[in-house]
Motif scaffolding. Structure first.
Motif, PDB file in Angstrom:
ATOM      1  N   HIS A 156       0.677  -1.137   0.157  1.00 55.68           N
ATOM      2  CA  HIS A 156       0.178  -0.103   0.020  1.00 55.68           C
ATOM      3  C   HIS A 156       0.805   1.247   0.059  1.00 55.68           C
ATOM      4  CE1 HIS A 156       0.763  -0.672   4.406  1.00 55.68           C
ATOM      5  NE2 HIS A 156       0.727   0.645   4.412  1.00 55.68           N
ATOM      6  N   TYR A 157       0.338   2.500  -0.426  1.00 61.84           N
ATOM      7  CA  TYR A 157       0.980   3.607  -0.424  1.00 61.84           C
ATOM      8  C   TYR A 157       0.291   4.594   0.713  1.00 61.84           C
ATOM      9  CZ  TYR A 157       2.313   2.431  -5.269  1.00 61.84           C
ATOM     10  OH  TYR A 157       2.801   1.718  -6.184  1.00 61.84           O
ATOM     11  N   PHE A 158       1.177   5.346   1.211  1.00 66.47           N
ATOM     12  CA  PHE A 158       0.905   6.257   2.241  1.00 66.47           C
ATOM     13  C   PHE A 158       1.430   7.751   2.352  1.00 66.47           C
ATOM     14  CE2 PHE A 158       4.583   3.952   3.718  1.00 66.47           C
ATOM     15  CZ  PHE A 158       5.527   4.705   4.152  1.00 66.47           C
ATOM     16  N   LEU A 159       0.991   8.622   3.063  1.00 66.99           N
ATOM     17  CA  LEU A 159       1.448   9.851   3.067  1.00 66.99           C
ATOM     18  C   LEU A 159       1.906  10.165   4.538  1.00 66.99           C
ATOM     19  CD1 LEU A 159      -1.097  12.122   1.282  1.00 66.99           C
ATOM     20  CD2 LEU A 159       0.990  11.311   0.268  1.00 66.99           C
ATOM     21  N   GLN A 160       3.018  10.808   4.779  1.00 72.16           N
ATOM     22  CA  GLN A 160       3.537  10.920   6.374  1.00 72.16           C
ATOM     23  C   GLN A 160       4.260  12.153   6.446  1.00 72.16           C
ATOM     24  OE1 GLN A 160       5.567   7.489   7.808  1.00 72.16           O
ATOM     25  NE2 GLN A 160       5.971   8.633   9.932  1.00 72.16           N
ATOM     26  N   TRP A 164       2.347  12.132  11.998  1.00 73.81           N
ATOM     27  CA  TRP A 164       0.941  12.163  11.013  1.00 73.81           C
ATOM     28  C   TRP A 164       1.131  10.990   9.813  1.00 73.81           C
ATOM     29  CZ3 TRP A 164      -0.882  13.184   6.163  1.00 73.81           C
ATOM     30  CH2 TRP A 164      -2.330  13.085   6.091  1.00 73.81           C
ATOM     31  N   ARG A 165       0.414   9.971   9.720  1.00 76.50           N
ATOM     32  CA  ARG A 165       0.470   9.269   8.657  1.00 76.50           C
ATOM     33  C   ARG A 165      -0.754   8.597   8.051  1.00 76.50           C
ATOM     34  NH1 ARG A 165       4.461   4.357   7.964  1.00 76.50           N
ATOM     35  NH2 ARG A 165       3.552   2.678   6.690  1.00 76.50           N
ATOM     36  N   LEU A 166      -1.047   8.733   6.725  1.00 71.31           N
ATOM     37  CA  LEU A 166      -2.239   8.598   6.110  1.00 71.31           C
ATOM     38  C   LEU A 166      -2.171   7.382   5.251  1.00 71.31           C
ATOM     39  CD1 LEU A 166      -5.381   8.963   5.621  1.00 71.31           C
ATOM     40  CD2 LEU A 166      -4.701  10.470   4.040  1.00 71.31           C
ATOM     41  N   ARG A 167      -2.845   6.216   5.477  1.00 66.03           N
ATOM     42  CA  ARG A 167      -2.689   4.934   4.364  1.00 66.03           C
ATOM     43  C   ARG A 167      -3.618   5.391   3.122  1.00 66.03           C
ATOM     44  NH1 ARG A 167      -2.793  -1.510   5.427  1.00 66.03           N
ATOM     45  NH2 ARG A 167      -3.315  -2.175   3.178  1.00 66.03           N
TER      46      ARG A 167
END
Length: 217
Positions: A156-160, A164-167
């Protein structure tokens, strides 16, 4: 990470990180050169260099658009078709401050400066290994054994940003990324990258042929 262990001048240490990710039976199924490349940990400040050539590349229209858009966040995908038959260099350096490695991939082009791709592999996250490309963008990977080598597949990809982290949900990911390291015997191996979209098919594919070189202090 090299076969020429007598010439490393103490630049490497035993590395069990990939061994632990794969498990005992899968690790032992790998060809000995692959175990040597992924079973040595570089000491801080040392780098290993792999030199080679891009032997194949293809992309569709969607891949052309996406690879150029990705240049806005560091150009993590090969985007220039003229890189075929041009020199390629990969440099791996141990991350002294964290549990990971810095990777620099350089692909020559017919004209102009080569494309340079920076990323960081960290042994962390739900799958045990992640790759960061910058701009807060990362990808969790799953490592497996393939014919004559290893595969790294996006989970999966994520923003960090900081803590703070969002899958990212699957529907807004760029597609399934697969990277393979296939041993060709001796000091040679084939590096392949494929990005596939459920909507647009195979976006980008690249093959590059490399060989082992010495660790650089």
């Amino acid at each position: 990470m090299l076969d020429q262990t007598d010439g490393l001048h103490g630049a490497t240490l035993p590395d069990h990180r990939f061994h632990r990710l794969l498990g005992e039976s899968a690790w032992k199924a790998l060809p000995p050169p692959v175990r040597r490349r992924f079973g040595k940990r570089l000491k801080g400040g040392s780098s290993v260099v792999y030199q080679g050539i891009v032997v194949a590349m293809r992309r569709n229209i969607a891949g052309y658009i996406f690879s150029h858009l990705a240049r806005l966040v560091g150009a993590p995908l090969p985007y220039d078709m003229t890189s075929v038959h041009q020199p390629a260099v990969v440099t791996v350096t141990e991350d002294c401050a964290g549990d990971g490695q810095f990777w620099i991939r350089q692909y020559g082009r017919e004209a102009g400066f080569p494309q340079v791709i920076h990323s960081s592999k960290r042994f962390a996250g739900p799958t045990g290994i992640e790759e960061y490309i910058g701009s807060g963008i990362g990808m969790a990977l799953r490592v497996g054994v393939e014919d004559d080598g290893l595969s790294f597949r996006s989970d999966h990809y994520f923003l960090q940003f900081g803590s703070w982290r969002l899958r990212l949900p699957g529907w807004c990911s760029p597609g399934a990324l697969t990277i393979t390291h296939r041993d060709l015997g001796g000091t040679r191996f084939l590096f392949s990258l494929t990005l596939e979209s459920r909507f647009f098919g195979e976006l980008v594919h690249q093959d590059a042929l490399f060989h082992d070189m010495e660790v650089q202090p």
